[in-house]
Design an enzyme around this catalytic site. Structure first.
Site, PDB file in Angstrom:
ATOM      1  N   THR A  23       0.790  -1.228   0.000  1.00 37.73           N
ATOM      2  CA  THR A  23       0.000   0.000   0.000  1.00 37.73           C
ATOM      3  C   THR A  23       0.826   1.284   0.000  1.00 37.73           C
ATOM      4  OG1 THR A  23      -0.101  -0.207   2.419  1.00 37.73           O
ATOM      5  CG2 THR A  23      -1.949  -1.101   1.157  1.00 37.73           C
ATOM      6  N   GLU A  24       2.142   1.160  -0.003  1.00 40.20           N
ATOM      7  CA  GLU A  24       2.984   2.334   0.224  1.00 40.20           C
ATOM      8  C   GLU A  24       2.832   3.413  -0.846  1.00 40.20           C
ATOM      9  OE1 GLU A  24       4.859  -1.107   2.414  1.00 40.20           O
ATOM     10  OE2 GLU A  24       3.881  -0.805   0.475  1.00 40.20           O
ATOM     11  N   THR A  25       2.670   3.010  -2.112  1.00 40.83           N
ATOM     12  CA  THR A  25       2.627   4.034  -3.158  1.00 40.83           C
ATOM     13  C   THR A  25       1.377   4.894  -3.080  1.00 40.83           C
ATOM     14  OG1 THR A  25       1.738   2.382  -4.715  1.00 40.83           O
ATOM     15  CG2 THR A  25       4.123   2.780  -4.749  1.00 40.83           C
ATOM     16  N   LEU A  75       0.609   6.352  -0.515  1.00 44.14           N
ATOM     17  CA  LEU A  75       1.068   7.426   0.367  1.00 44.14           C
ATOM     18  C   LEU A  75       2.216   8.216  -0.244  1.00 44.14           C
ATOM     19  CD1 LEU A  75       1.120   5.463   3.754  1.00 44.14           C
ATOM     20  CD2 LEU A  75      -0.733   6.827   2.791  1.00 44.14           C
ATOM     21  N   LEU A 131       4.997   6.791  -0.915  1.00 43.18           N
ATOM     22  CA  LEU A 131       6.186   6.105  -0.414  1.00 43.18           C
ATOM     23  C   LEU A 131       6.439   4.850  -1.243  1.00 43.18           C
ATOM     24  CD1 LEU A 131       5.429   6.530   3.393  1.00 43.18           C
ATOM     25  CD2 LEU A 131       7.218   7.714   2.092  1.00 43.18           C
TER      26      LEU A 131
END
Length: 263
Positions: A136-138, A140, A142
């Site tokens: 899920t980072e992208t 955000l 990140l």
């Protein structure tokens, strides 16, 4: 040893169960949990009689990723502090990845971000049907950095690139197709499937298992200090972008980040 965020038990067969035990926080990875997992891995490696280690989560989900309070601290931190915190997570994953004993995961409910990384360091993983996975980072702004060496080692580059950058949620069956998990089973079959994964290790020499596992790691993709440092620097760089600032702010405000074209 008493733990705040884990439940650790050893049975008569010398099979150890390590349960992430923050169900009220969806077993999110806090600084305390990261430290306790690192310590438990060291203690297990000091016990040559351990036949197998089972990693699972209490409550409704396996691990929802990073703890919100931990993330909030990273927002306010400088680069050196962010890198130091990322190193703690990276070294926890390294400690689990280098366990002498086989590490068998039972994943249910949700495995997001760091939770996917936890699955990736297991030698085999049973996933319960209906479990949702995502990097899920992208979303955000990140990147899934500290978990990346283990994810790529487990899935291979081609499979990883199908899900590594998109934040797309995928299910247990697809996780099995991608090589992230060993098998996907209905809830009522989970414990039996887990027992089948453990059973072979009760009839083989623990020392030989550890040496074979170490050889497999040595001959597989390189995960050394240089690789870990690269992942940490990449995450620190990502934190310093405008996208990370805007994405994290949108997440906290429950608003839409400026790049979203969804809907």
């Amino acid at each position: 040893m008493r733990h705040e965020t884990l439940e650790v038990t050893r049975d008569a067969r010398d099979v150890v169960s390590v349960t992430l035990n923050r169900p009220e926080k969806r077993n999110a990875l806090s600084a305390r949990m990261i430290a306790e997992l690192t310590d438990v891995a060291a203690a297990l490696n000091a016990r040559p009689d351990t036949r197998a280690v089972v990693l699972r989560g209490a409550g409704k989900v396996f691990c929802a990723g990073g703890d919100l309070s931990w993330m909030m601290a990273q927002i306010e931190a400088d680069r050196d502090t962010r890198m130091a915190e990322a190193r703690k997570l990276a070294m926890m994953l390294h400690a689990l990845n280098t366990l002498r004993a086989p590490l068998i995961g039972l994943v249910h409910g949700v495995a997001m971000g760091g939770g996917v990384g936890m699955a990736a360091v297991c030698d085999s993983v049973v996933a319960i049907e209906g479990t949702r996975f995502a990097f899920t980072e992208t979303r955000l702004g990140l990147i899934p950095a500290t978990i990346s060496p283990y994810v790529l080692a487990r899935m291979g580059e081609g499979a990883a690139r199908r899900v590594f950058m998109s934040s797309r949620v995928f299910g247990a069956n697809e996780a099995a197709q991608l090589g992230l998990v060993s098998r996907s089973v209905p809830p009522e079959e989970a414990e039996a499937a887990l027992a089948k994964e453990v059973a072979p290790y009760l009839d083989v020499a623990p020392g030989a298992v550890g040496r074979a596992k170490a050889l497999a790691r040595a001959l597989g993709p390189r995960i050394d200090e240089e690789t870990i440092d690269l992942s940490i620097r990449a995450l620190a760089d990502a934190w310093e972008t405008d996208e990370a600032r805007d994405g994290v702010a949108a997440f906290l405000d429950k608003s839409t980040p400026p790049w979203s074209r969804d809907g």
